[in-house]
Design a protein around this motif. Structure first.
Motif, PDB file in Angstrom:
ATOM      1  N   THR A  46     -69.206   6.472 -24.806  1.00  0.00           N
ATOM      2  CA  THR A  46     -68.869   6.142 -23.117  1.00  0.00           C
ATOM      3  C   THR A  46     -69.266   5.436 -23.016  1.00  0.00           C
ATOM      4  O   THR A  46     -69.244   4.660 -21.958  1.00  0.00           O
ATOM      5  CB  THR A  46     -71.199   6.908 -23.583  1.00  0.00           C
ATOM      6  N   GLN A  55     -75.021  11.471 -15.772  1.00  0.00           N
ATOM      7  CA  GLN A  55     -75.418  10.737 -17.238  1.00  0.00           C
ATOM      8  C   GLN A  55     -75.068   9.113 -16.145  1.00  0.00           C
ATOM      9  O   GLN A  55     -75.763   8.256 -16.500  1.00  0.00           O
ATOM     10  CB  GLN A  55     -74.024  10.948 -18.064  1.00  0.00           C
ATOM     11  N   LEU A 113     -81.598  16.632 -16.870  1.00  0.00           N
ATOM     12  CA  LEU A 113     -80.418  14.833 -16.548  1.00  0.00           C
ATOM     13  C   LEU A 113     -80.947  15.092 -15.190  1.00  0.00           C
ATOM     14  O   LEU A 113     -81.401  14.108 -15.296  1.00  0.00           O
ATOM     15  CB  LEU A 113     -78.565  15.397 -17.138  1.00  0.00           C
ATOM     16  N   GLU A 132     -82.416  11.607 -14.239  1.00  0.00           N
ATOM     17  CA  GLU A 132     -81.433  11.631 -12.801  1.00  0.00           C
ATOM     18  C   GLU A 132     -82.304  11.134 -11.847  1.00  0.00           C
ATOM     19  O   GLU A 132     -82.579  10.024 -10.661  1.00  0.00           O
ATOM     20  CB  GLU A 132     -80.520  12.440 -12.157  1.00  0.00           C
ATOM     21  N   LEU A 174     -77.750  12.159 -24.633  1.00  0.00           N
ATOM     22  CA  LEU A 174     -77.034  12.421 -23.354  1.00  0.00           C
ATOM     23  C   LEU A 174     -77.834  10.581 -23.119  1.00  0.00           C
ATOM     24  O   LEU A 174     -77.423   9.836 -22.400  1.00  0.00           O
ATOM     25  CB  LEU A 174     -76.295  13.050 -22.091  1.00  0.00           C
ATOM     26  N   ILE A 175     -79.177  11.504 -22.075  1.00  0.00           N
ATOM     27  CA  ILE A 175     -79.655  10.251 -21.763  1.00  0.00           C
ATOM     28  C   ILE A 175     -80.412   9.049 -23.203  1.00  0.00           C
ATOM     29  O   ILE A 175     -79.958   7.393 -22.676  1.00  0.00           O
ATOM     30  CB  ILE A 175     -81.595  10.769 -21.320  1.00  0.00           C
ATOM     31  N   MET A 182     -77.277   6.314 -22.310  1.00  0.00           N
ATOM     32  CA  MET A 182     -77.459   5.187 -21.560  1.00  0.00           C
ATOM     33  C   MET A 182     -78.219   4.688 -21.318  1.00  0.00           C
ATOM     34  O   MET A 182     -79.111   3.229 -20.960  1.00  0.00           O
ATOM     35  CB  MET A 182     -77.647   5.947 -19.918  1.00  0.00           C
TER      36      MET A 182
END
Ligand code: SF4
Ligand code: SF4
Lengths: 228, 138
Positions: free
Chosen positions: A9, A48, B26, B30, B65-66, B69
């Motif tokens: 990522t 994402q 997600l 989001e 995935l989060i 981020m």
């Protein structure tokens, strides 16, 4: 099939950091089948990225699009407008697709979102293995349908080597010895005499050693010229 | 049974927790939700065999995935409960609400930057918020 792996990522984030509008572009070919660059994966990555941007108070537009194939003009031409609209294309196609879109002469840079890893087979859900290295001079007929170039760690054409033990390769006890597999397969096929056949030193010019490869089929080219 | 649970919990009905995909989780984050949880049946009790186990894997994936981020992965959780267990449903809704209240509003809402260190493994924070699967009957 061409197999790939999503890039890390942080690497992806770095590669699009300077862009204000990004197109995450998928391909419905191999990368859809190996579940790394199809519509679903495009949606996940795009969401994402938006999450990351919003959390940082960054206002950037991330759009999504998946086309039939990124290595074919007929599927790319209809979406050229979309490509021109953005600052960067983040392509989830294999390296071929990334290059094909980059080569179109558009001002938009195209960056890869996946690492193209190998030509292989899907053995089970989530499990892929390498099967061919596109050497350009196939020997599967002699080796009972098991590729010594892609599946033997040393690409030996006349194996096995002294490192073969209990069916495993010396590089790793989890790796099967391709030459053991070839032996067993030939035996099952009643063609064990093939194992004694010496495959002579070959020219690797048909493989990568001959430089980038081009294939021309005059029959097809002349037809397409006739059709104008 | 008239049980009360926090009104901030918005229910999205699905035929089976196995219908929930990573992208659905997600998307909620989001679009600004402070947290989201999947309420699945008890492990071993799925009417469709393994829907809740699939959901569990997808919840794990969404958490990773989060986290990448910079969002606290514990904003996404999975809870298991018997379909008939109303009190447990209300209890979980309260617990999740409390938990999210402690984490505060989503950084997507405030734009305040990462709340989760990049290097930390999201698995480290997984609390066991589920009862152990029932021993096989009989
Ligand atoms: S011998 Fe060459 S063409 Fe044949 S499977 Fe192996 S790498 Fe591919
Ligand atoms: S052990 Fe088998 S697969 Fe490994 S290098 Fe030797 S011949 Fe090749």
């Amino acid at each position: 099939m061409i197999i790939g792996d999503l890039k890390n990522t942080d690497e992806i984030l770095d590669s699009i950091d300077d862009a204000k509008k990004v197109l995450v572009m998928g391909c419905r070919g191999c990368v859809t089948i190996c579940q790394v660059g199809g519509e679903k994966e495009v949606a996940l990555l795009a969401s994402q990225l938006r999450i990351g941007d919003k959390a940082r108070g960054r206002n950037r537009e991330i759009i999504e699009l998946t086309i039939e194939r990124q290595c074919d003009a007929e599927f790319i031409e209809p979406i050229l407008g979309k490509v021109k609209e953005v600052d960067k294309v983040l392509s989830l196609a294999c390296g071929i697709g990334v290059q094909y879109v980059s080569d179109l002469g558009l001002p938009t840079p195209v960056v890869p979102g996946i690492n193209t890893t190998f030509l292989g087979v899907n053995l089970d859900t989530g499990l892929w293995k390498e099967r061919c290295q596109a050497c350009g001079d196939c020997v599967l007929e002699i080796t009972g349908g098991i590729c010594p170039i892609a599946r033997c760690s040393k690409s030996l054409l006349n194996g096995p080597c002294g490192g073969s033990a209990d069916g495993k390769c010396e590089i790793d006890p989890d790796v099967e010895c391709a030459w053991q597999l070839i032996h067993d397969r030939l035996k099952a096929l009643g063609k064990l005499e093939n194992i004694e056949r010496v495959i002579p030193a070959r020219s690797w010019a048909t493989s990568r050693d001959g430089g980038p490869r081009t294939r021309i089929r005059e029959d097809l080219r002349s037809i397409s010229r006739e059709e104008g | 049974m008239r049980l009360s649970y926090p009104t901030n919990v918005k229910i999205v009905r699905v035929p089976c927790s196995g219908r929930v995909n990573t992208i659905h989780l997600l998307k909620t984050i989001e679009e600004g939700a402070d947290g989201v949880y999947v309420a699945g049946c008890l492990e071993g009790d799925c009417h469709f065999m393994e829907g809740n186990l699939r959901a569990k894997v997808r919840v794990e994936h969404a958490r990773e995935l989060i986290a990448q981020m910079g969002i606290n992965p514990d904003r996404i959780r999975m809870y298991n409960m018997a379909a008939s267990d109303g009190p447990r449903f209300a209890q979980v809704a309260t617990e999740m609400t409390e938990h999210i209240r402690q984490l505060g509003p989503s950084p997507l809402y405030t734009g305040s930057g990462p709340e989760w260190p990049k290097q930390q493994d999201p698995k480290e924070q997984i609390e066991d918020n589920n009862p152990k699967p029932k021993a096989a009957a009989g």
